[in-house]
Design an enzyme around this catalytic site. Structure first.
Site, mmCIF file in Angstrom:
data_model
loop_
_atom_site.group_PDB
_atom_site.id
_atom_site.type_symbol
_atom_site.label_atom_id
_atom_site.label_comp_id
_atom_site.label_asym_id
_atom_site.label_seq_id
_atom_site.Cartn_x
_atom_site.Cartn_y
_atom_site.Cartn_z
ATOM 1 N N LEU A 218 -1.945 3.200 7.378
ATOM 2 C CA LEU A 218 -2.327 2.424 6.314
ATOM 3 C C LEU A 218 -1.543 1.108 6.943
ATOM 4 C CD1 LEU A 218 -1.359 4.368 3.027
ATOM 5 C CD2 LEU A 218 -3.494 3.859 4.200
ATOM 6 N N SER A 219 -2.288 -0.162 6.560
ATOM 7 C CA SER A 219 -1.582 -1.249 7.094
ATOM 8 C C SER A 219 -2.449 -2.422 6.052
ATOM 9 C CB SER A 219 -2.445 -1.841 8.283
ATOM 10 O OG SER A 219 -1.898 -3.010 8.748
ATOM 11 N N HIS B 280 0.710 -1.311 0.028
ATOM 12 C CA HIS B 280 0.116 0.152 -0.119
ATOM 13 C C HIS B 280 0.774 1.214 0.190
ATOM 14 C CE1 HIS B 280 1.372 0.138 4.232
ATOM 15 N NE2 HIS B 280 0.621 -1.148 4.252
ATOM 16 N N HIS C 272 4.082 1.429 2.349
ATOM 17 C CA HIS C 272 5.256 0.769 1.549
ATOM 18 C C HIS C 272 5.869 1.555 0.481
ATOM 19 C CE1 HIS C 272 2.903 -2.858 2.961
ATOM 20 N NE2 HIS C 272 3.832 -3.079 3.434
#
Ligand code: AMP
Length: 285
Positions: free
Chosen positions: A189-190, A39, A42
């Protein structure tokens, strides 16, 4: 617009050959270790890598050694084609995607164990986790031999553990932390956010809201213990539970803070479940 495919290597020998050729040409190499399901968080690491090096290697390996038997290893989202296209579009030069046999051949018997900063917080909730992380990251750093490796502040304790390990094992690499990329409502975000239902995703906004409240209250001179209690209550009210921890600690040592106004460098750490999904976050005061 057609995108050139990202070169991929799956063996340590092939990785070493590519990196050796770059180094022979005088190029500086960065490594971004990931578990895939990529995502924009990264991609922030890839951008930071490109700013610091001539060549950027990303690794994708869902590391069985860092999952407990009851955790989500089998369910963890996987999709190399999509990941590879995202990495290529971000300007990454090489994907290292080994299988479990390449990383842990028959007879594998070694573990890297980091004390100190790996003990509180995640170390309590997931006792085997940092052993698995330190072992695989040590292997990746030795396999690739990058000049610099980048890790997200989203997993702040993990960043401290890896910095400690690289220092203690004299690994000749610079470990760099990258600020957490967040959604519009502030949720970090994860890859695991994909597990949330639409309703849970809405409720998850309470986590960044509680973190913001905590930072403001601490900056206003609030006592850590009171702020921890208030964050706990607001998360519970929003439907989170169980709450593994809400703790305010020193951002460098992870030591607990004494009573009184928090010192600069303090950090708020939270891990809490929303349905079957475990969310973690941290925020500097
Ligand atoms: P993962 O694939 O979840 O193991 O994460 C790989 C790397 O990306 C780790 O260094 C993470 O800390 C980092 N990362 C994950 N989510 C984020 C985010 N929202 N912002 C910045 N870095 C992240």
């Amino acid at each position: 617009m057609s995108q050139t495919a990202l070169p991929v290597v799956r063996t340590i020998a092939d990785l070493r050959a590519v990196v050796a050729a770059w180094k022979a040409a005088g190029e500086r190499v960065a490594l971004v270790p990931t578990m895939g399901a990529l995502h924009d968080g990264h991609m922030a690491l890839i951008a930071a890598a490109k700013a610091r090096a001539d060549r950027c290697v990303a690794s994708i390996f869902v590391n069985p050694a860092q999952f407990a038997p009851h955790e989500d290893f089998d369910a963890y989202p996987r999709g190399e084609d999509r990941d590879s296209a995202m990495l290529a579009a971000a300007g990454c030069d090489l994907l290292f995607a080994p299988n479990a046999r390449e990383m842990y051949p028959a007879g594998f018997s070694t573990a890297v164990s980091v004390g100190g900063v790996s003990q509180p917080l995640e170390g309590v909730s997931r006792p085997k986790f940092f052993g698995g992380v330190a072992t695989v990251v040590a292997k990746l750093l030795i396999q690739c031999g990058p000049d610099v490796a980048l890790f997200g502040e989203k997993d702040y304790q993990q960043l401290l553990v890896i910095k400690r390990m690289a220092l203690d094992l004299d690994l000749p690499v610079e470990i760099v932390g990258v600020p957490t990329a967040r959604d519009r409502d502030g949720l970090a975000l994860s890859s695991r956010n994909a597990y949330l239902t639409a309703e849970q995703r809405k409720a998850a906004s309470a986590l960044p809201a509680a973190m913001r409240y905590a930072v403001a209250a601490l900056q206003d001179g609030g006592e850590a213990i009171d702020v921890e209690g208030a964050v706990n209550a607001s998360l519970t009210g929003a439907g989170f539970g169980p709450i593994d921890y809400v703790e305010i600690r020193d951002g460098a040592t992870l030591d607990r803070l004494g009573p009184g106004p928090v010192r600069p460098g303090a950090r708020v750490f939270v891990a809490a479940w929303l349905g079957k999904t475990r969310l973690i976050d941290n925020w500097g005061v």
